[in-house]
Write an enzyme that holds these catalytic residues in place. Structure first.
Site, PDB file in Angstrom:
ATOM      1  N   GLU A   1       7.221  21.790  24.897  1.00 51.11           N
ATOM      2  CA  GLU A   1       6.044  21.205  25.553  1.00 51.11           C
ATOM      3  C   GLU A   1       6.054  21.544  27.038  1.00 51.11           C
ATOM      4  O   GLU A   1       7.123  21.720  27.639  1.00 51.11           O
ATOM      5  CB  GLU A   1       6.085  19.684  25.355  1.00 51.11           C
ATOM      6  CG  GLU A   1       4.911  18.950  26.018  1.00 51.11           C
ATOM      7  CD  GLU A   1       4.776  17.499  25.563  1.00 51.11           C
ATOM      8  OE1 GLU A   1       5.701  16.970  24.923  1.00 51.11           O
ATOM      9  OE2 GLU A   1       3.711  16.901  25.863  1.00 51.11           O
TER      10      GLU A   1
ATOM     11  N   GLU B   1      -0.074  12.637  17.962  1.00 52.35           N
ATOM     12  CA  GLU B   1       0.006  11.183  18.171  1.00 52.35           C
ATOM     13  C   GLU B   1      -1.382  10.605  18.444  1.00 52.35           C
ATOM     14  O   GLU B   1      -1.618   9.970  19.486  1.00 52.35           O
ATOM     15  CB  GLU B   1       1.008  10.845  19.289  1.00 52.35           C
ATOM     16  CG  GLU B   1       2.415  11.262  18.915  1.00 52.35           C
ATOM     17  CD  GLU B   1       3.526  10.741  19.840  1.00 52.35           C
ATOM     18  OE1 GLU B   1       3.234  10.166  20.890  1.00 52.35           O
ATOM     19  OE2 GLU B   1       4.711  10.925  19.462  1.00 52.35           O
TER      20      GLU B   1
ATOM     21  N   TYR C   1      11.694   9.048  16.769  1.00 53.27           N
ATOM     22  CA  TYR C   1      12.794   9.217  17.725  1.00 53.27           C
ATOM     23  C   TYR C   1      13.864   8.175  17.464  1.00 53.27           C
ATOM     24  O   TYR C   1      13.582   7.082  16.962  1.00 53.27           O
ATOM     25  CB  TYR C   1      12.270   9.071  19.155  1.00 53.27           C
ATOM     26  CG  TYR C   1      11.508  10.294  19.627  1.00 53.27           C
ATOM     27  CD1 TYR C   1      12.181  11.415  20.087  1.00 53.27           C
ATOM     28  CD2 TYR C   1      10.122  10.332  19.584  1.00 53.27           C
ATOM     29  CE1 TYR C   1      11.487  12.547  20.507  1.00 53.27           C
ATOM     30  CE2 TYR C   1       9.416  11.458  19.997  1.00 53.27           C
ATOM     31  CZ  TYR C   1      10.113  12.557  20.460  1.00 53.27           C
ATOM     32  OH  TYR C   1       9.434  13.683  20.872  1.00 53.27           O
TER      33      TYR C   1
ATOM     34  N   GLU D   1       8.476  15.406  15.348  1.00 57.27           N
ATOM     35  CA  GLU D   1       9.304  15.161  16.534  1.00 57.27           C
ATOM     36  C   GLU D   1      10.390  14.184  16.135  1.00 57.27           C
ATOM     37  O   GLU D   1      10.099  13.129  15.556  1.00 57.27           O
ATOM     38  CB  GLU D   1       8.469  14.565  17.684  1.00 57.27           C
ATOM     39  CG  GLU D   1       7.406  15.514  18.212  1.00 57.27           C
ATOM     40  CD  GLU D   1       6.623  14.963  19.404  1.00 57.27           C
ATOM     41  OE1 GLU D   1       7.146  14.090  20.115  1.00 57.27           O
ATOM     42  OE2 GLU D   1       5.488  15.423  19.614  1.00 57.27           O
TER      43      GLU D   1
ATOM     44  N   GLN E   1      13.406  18.350  22.362  1.00 55.20           N
ATOM     45  CA  GLN E   1      12.641  19.584  22.393  1.00 55.20           C
ATOM     46  C   GLN E   1      13.612  20.742  22.578  1.00 55.20           C
ATOM     47  O   GLN E   1      14.791  20.518  22.775  1.00 55.20           O
ATOM     48  CB  GLN E   1      11.638  19.531  23.523  1.00 55.20           C
ATOM     49  CG  GLN E   1      10.606  18.415  23.344  1.00 55.20           C
ATOM     50  CD  GLN E   1       9.437  18.496  24.329  1.00 55.20           C
ATOM     51  OE1 GLN E   1       9.262  19.444  25.067  1.00 55.20           O
ATOM     52  NE2 GLN E   1       8.622  17.442  24.347  1.00 55.20           N
TER      53      GLN E   1
END
Ligand code: AHR
Length: 520
Positions: free
Chosen positions: A58, A206, A275, A326, A377
């Site tokens: 990102e 999202e 996460y 993610e 990431q």
């Protein structure tokens, strides 16, 4: 048979097999337990899709600018602007898919800002991330160039939050239409005569949060609209990915799929974000905080099972893939490292490697349920495989997470097979296995901070002709590869014994190991 016994009992039972004699002095503590597991090489789960080892980049902190991309005029060694060390390391690891440009940034990004002569590209504010100045110098062509260099399939996240369906359709046409339209000819004029053949298209990011704060019903309506126009061109089928839930939010999934009933718009996959949050700074963990964070993986596993079942209940054809878009440890981040190296820069420690191993083991054990998983990431942000010392820094190191991924590489494209492990607690020994022909790969993770495990792994009647193992281990959960000492934690050869229809090895506390077994 009890799943665990004391070290003394195990050694006695092993009748003269002294693995301790094979180990370097001082590696094993007295507080060890024995653990029996059974690998069933003929009980197939599903193929370990290489895409389950994918990544995400990102425009955030120093992930792209200063991480992967240093610019063509940089004094840092580079290949046409891409940081050379990063390219070399990523090629070696193998990056199946790379998702870009966000994340939250995707719903702010207008792709035309990143094409054409660099000096004419507009300068924008990256409003999601620190109001950083974004000069567009790393745009679509640069991203595709990186994918080609490292052998990754590109995955583009489309702007749904502040963009339009027309903009999305134009992006696909620009990328994939061979030639003759204004947009495809513009791509050719910008130096890319061949279509980019981008398959993977994320329809927002999202949508329940930074991608528009939508309700599931509203997002489903928006998805239906975008998917109607996001066509396929030039023989490259556009595989559309819808925004899934935050964690195991079944209400989001229900709301979305209820609203999708009866529509024939294309829906390739549904992407959950999960996460593993932690309460302390990356290198200041204690065992309790680590245990709380690692316990989250049990919830991730439950989420994969629950979301898969929920999606399947709608029986859409073809089957909608489940993506973990993610994931990764997200520690408490503040202080000087963020200032110095970039926003969300996070050191990867032995604890992080264990976390990566727990995640990758779960993916193997649920291989038939997952289409793709992207750790967040790829560089300098959260649980990254590479770290650089800020945008101007020359150092580029492989993190413990990089090495954990490397240890799992042997599973790619193999058939995941069942493992029976009586110890099912979130901090117990974690095991997964896969097979191709006579090659069996077994990965084991010992997440305990202070308990070594002596493993006897039965092969369900199959004979182990030979076995070799590699291990990633450090006794300090906060130990890390640093710019001063980049190879503090790297995989090394580890003793393993092929003993008839079993393999035996010792796993010190905080370790990730992979065993390659040749079956007889
Ligand atoms: O990876 C950092 C951010 O986490 C991403 O931009 C967003 O999608 C998620 O909330």
């Amino acid at each position: 048979m009890p799943s665990s016994t004391t070290r003394r009992q195990f050694v006695a039972r092993s009748a003269g097999v002294s693995l301790a004699a094979l180990l370097p002095q001082g590696v094993f503590s007295d507080s060890s337990v024995a653990q029996s597991v059974v690998v069933r090489p003929v009980s197939e789960i599903g193929t370990v899709r290489p895409e389950m080892h994918s990544h995400f980049a990102e425009h955030l902190g120093s992930c792209v600018y200063g991480g992967l991309w240093v610019g063509k005029g940089s004094r840092i060694p580079n290949v046409n602007g891409y940081r050379k060390a990063a390219v070399d390391y990523l090629k070696e690891l193998g990056i199946p898919v790379l998702r870009w440009p966000g994340g939250c940034y995707a719903d702010n990004y207008h792709w035309r800002d990143g094409i054409g002569p660099v000096e004419k590209r507009p300068k924008r504010v990256n409003a999601n991330w620190n109001n950083a100045m974004e000069d567009g110098s790393f745009g679509l062509h640069e991203f595709i160039g990186l994918c080609r260099l490292i052998g990754a399939e590109p995955y583009l996240s489309v702007n749904v939050g502040s963009g339009t369906a027309q903009e999305a359709l134009d992006w696909i046409e620009y990328c994939n239409f061979p030639k003759g339209t204004t947009l495809s000819d513009e791509r050719i004029a910008n130096g890319a005569p061949e279509p980019f053949q981008v398959q993977y298209w994320g329809v927002g990011n999202e949508a329940w949060g930074c991608g528009g704060n939508m309700t599931p019903d509203h997002y489903a309506d928006v998805y239906r609209q975008f998917a109607t126009y996001m066509k396929s061109f030039g023989g490259t089928r556009s595989f559309l990915v819808a925004c899934g839930p935050s964690g195991n939010n079944t209400q989001w999934t229900k709301g979305f799929f209820d609203r999708m009933q009866g529509t024939r718009v294309s829906l390739g996959a549904f992407a959950m974000h999960y996460y593993e949050n932690g309460s302390l700074a990356p290198t200041a963990y204690n065992a309790d905080a680590m245990n709380r964070q690692l316990t989250t993986f049990q919830l991730v596993e439950q989420a994969i099972v629950a979301q898969r079942a929920q999606i399947d209940a709608y029986n859409r054809q073809p089957r909608v893939g489940l993506i973990l878009d993610e994931w990764g440890v997200w520690d408490r981040l503040n202080g000087p490292e963020q200032q110095r190296y970039g926003q969300l820069w996070q050191q990867s420690t032995m604890r992080s490697a264990v976390a990566a191993g727990l995640g990758l083991n779960i993916f193997n054990r649920h291989a038939e349920k997952l289409f793709m998983c992207n750790i967040a990431q790829i560089a300098n942000v959260l649980q990254s495989v590479l770290l650089t010392d800020g945008p101007q820094g020359e150092h580029c190191i492989r993190t413990t997470t990089y090495h954990a991924f490397a240890l799992f590489k042997a599973h790619r494209s193999k058939m995941a097979v069942k493992v029976e492990n009586a110890a099912t607690g979130p901090l117990d020994l974690s095991v997964s296995a896969s097979k191709s022909g006579v090659e069996l790969i077994v990965s084991l993770v010992n997440p305990k901070a202070d308990t070594d495990v002596r493993v006897e792994c039965s092969l369900d009647g199959k004979t182990a002709k030979s076995a070799s193992a590699r291990i990633l281990h450090h006794k300090d959960l906060n130990a890390a590869n640093t710019f001063e000492s980049p190879d503090t934690i790297v995989p090394v050869a580890h003793p393993v014994q092929a003993a008839g229809s079993s393999i035996r090895l010792d796993l010190p506390a905080l370790s990730v190991a992979t065993v390659a077994v040749q079956l007889g």
